[in-house]
Design a protein around this motif. Structure first.
Motif, short mmCIF file in Angstrom:
data_model
loop_
_atom_site.label_atom_id
_atom_site.label_comp_id
_atom_site.label_asym_id
_atom_site.label_seq_id
_atom_site.Cartn_x
_atom_site.Cartn_y
_atom_site.Cartn_z
N LEU A 192 0.82 -1.21 0.00
CA LEU A 192 0.00 0.00 0.00
C LEU A 192 0.86 1.26 0.00
N GLU A 193 2.02 1.19 0.63
CA GLU A 193 2.92 2.35 0.60
C GLU A 193 3.44 2.58 -0.83
N GLN A 194 3.73 1.52 -1.55
CA GLN A 194 4.15 1.67 -2.94
C GLN A 194 3.04 2.31 -3.78
N PRO A 246 -5.50 -12.19 -0.35
CA PRO A 246 -4.36 -11.42 0.19
C PRO A 246 -3.86 -10.40 -0.83
N LEU A 247 -3.27 -9.33 -0.31
CA LEU A 247 -2.66 -8.34 -1.19
C LEU A 247 -1.43 -8.94 -1.87
N PRO A 248 -1.05 -8.43 -3.01
CA PRO A 248 0.16 -8.94 -3.66
C PRO A 248 1.39 -8.65 -2.80
N SER A 249 2.43 -9.41 -3.03
CA SER A 249 3.68 -9.22 -2.27
C SER A 249 4.32 -7.90 -2.68
N PRO A 250 5.28 -7.42 -1.88
CA PRO A 250 5.99 -6.19 -2.27
C PRO A 250 6.64 -6.31 -3.65
N GLN A 251 7.21 -7.49 -3.96
CA GLN A 251 7.84 -7.66 -5.26
C GLN A 251 6.81 -7.61 -6.40
N GLU A 252 5.66 -8.24 -6.17
CA GLU A 252 4.60 -8.20 -7.18
C GLU A 252 4.05 -6.79 -7.33
N THR A 253 3.90 -6.11 -6.21
CA THR A 253 3.40 -4.73 -6.26
C THR A 253 4.36 -3.83 -7.03
N GLN A 254 5.65 -4.04 -6.81
CA GLN A 254 6.65 -3.26 -7.54
C GLN A 254 6.48 -3.46 -9.05
N ARG A 255 6.25 -4.69 -9.45
CA ARG A 255 6.07 -4.96 -10.87
C ARG A 255 4.80 -4.30 -11.41
N PHE A 256 3.71 -4.38 -10.65
CA PHE A 256 2.47 -3.73 -11.08
C PHE A 256 2.65 -2.22 -11.20
N CYS A 257 3.33 -1.62 -10.23
CA CYS A 257 3.55 -0.17 -10.24
C CYS A 257 4.43 0.25 -11.42
#
Length: 360
Positions: free
Chosen positions: A18-20, A78-89
């Motif tokens: 969520l911070e990302q 569950p929310l995506p992992s930080p690594q997955e979120t980084q890729r989405f962003c």
């Protein structure tokens, strides 16, 4: 002596998902001022309209797709992992920057009016995506509200507008002129309705009278309730309204005739003249709004006179620019002198009725 082991490079820690998302929203908003004032990229390549519009449509489709993906993965646990979120962003960031880059590839010589329309849609897409990031960050995934879907829909709607953008500067000019005609038409209808009903505030007095039982006279005065003079027109006011309405009608007629001239005689390659016509025509509607607001009681006749003079000045300039352009092939036999005379007649009458204000 044994060689010291080389220190292990620190692996950067990724922020929580969520911070990302929050950081991405901030980053997208930082792009907006640059898009508003950004100039077209200089290039020696010849501009290819078909290629440009294809790329712009593809970029919008890509942004819409990324918005859909992001909404789906952040709308449930569950929310995506930080690594997955980084890729989405990164995918969202790349899609938005690609959209902006396509806009920058539209050269000025294709028309300022056209560039404004493309820029406006691009800004709506960037802002819509930033709003989606905000909602995904603030709204709990288990919430039954659909704020995230509403925000996603705003991005999708903005992307859907891309195929509707006019494809050349003449079409863009006609689009803007049509909007201006509609704005002035609406203002004129509201003024006429208020005059016909002799109720400039559409029943406000009745509402106040209904509530007066709950307030004492002193309290009414203290709260600043308007008196009759504030709510109704005097005879002098009503007399002044007549030429003001006529002036707004003349404004609507001017815009309609300009639009017809551009439609019938406008040339796509005369981008600068079309831009000049649109630029001055864009000033008419705000001037009409100022005049319309100034006729509501308590009316200041001097303000009405000043706002009328501003509108007349803009109308004459618009007519002169149109007359001097290619959209008026026979200016000596045109409708322009007739409209100038009509505008002058309205202004002269307004001056007569407000002369006393200047002598006070």
């Amino acid at each position: 002596m044994a060689n010291a082991a080389a220190p292990t490079a620190a692996v950067p820690t990724l922020a929580p998902p969520l911070e990302q998302i929050r950081h991405l929203a901030e980053e997208l908003r930082l792009l907006i001022p640059g898009v508003r004032v950004g100039e077209a990229l200089e290039t020696t390549k010849e501009f290819n309209p078909e290629t440009f519009w294809r790329r712009l449509n593809e970029a919008a489709v890509n942004v819409s797709r990324e918005a859909t993906t992001l909404t789906e993965v952040f709308s449930h646990l569950p929310l995506p992992s930080p690594q997955e979120t980084q890729r989405f962003c990164e995918q969202v960031r790349a899609a938005i920057k690609a959209m902006i880059a396509v806009y920058y590839s539209l050269p000025k010589n294709q028309g300022i009016t056209l560039r404004k329309l493309v820029r406006s849609t691009t800004l709506d897409i960037v802002d819509g995506m930033a709003q989606l990031m905000d909602v995904l960050f603030m709204t709990p995934t288990q919430s039954s509200e659909n704020n995230d879907l509403i925000s996603y829909n705003s991005v999708w709607t903005a992307c859907q507008q891309v195929p509707q953008i006019p494809r050349d500067n003449k079409a863009a000019a006609l689009s803007m002129l049509t909007k201006n005609v509609d704005f002035v038409k609406d203002a004129h209808e509201e003024m006429e309705q208020a005059v016909e009903e002799c109720d400039p505030y559409c029943g406000l007095l009745n509402d106040i009278e209904d509530n007066s039982d709950n307030h004492g006279d002193e309290e009414d005065d203290g709260l600043g309730y308007p008196n009759n003079r504030d709510l109704y027109w005097s005879e002098e006011d009503q007399e002044l309204i007549i030429p003001c309405l006529a002036l707004v009608r003349a404004s609507k007629a001017c815009l309609k005739k300009i639009r017809i001239s551009v439609a019938e005689n406008g040339k796509k390659d005369q981008v600068a003249q079309l831009d000049d016509i649109v630029d001055i025509s864009d000033e008419i509607s705000p001037c009409v709004d100022d005049l319309a607001l100034s006729i509501y009681p308590p009316m200041c006749h001097l303000t009405v006179r000043i706002n009328s003079a501003k509108l007349v000045s803009v109308l004459k300039k618009a007519l002169e620019i149109t007359k001097a352009s290619h959209v008026t092939p026979q200016p000596e036999d045109s409708w322009i002198p007739l409209l100038i005379n009509a505008v002058d007649h309205c202004m002269n009458r307004i001056k007569e009725l407000t002369q006393n204000e200047l002598e006070l």
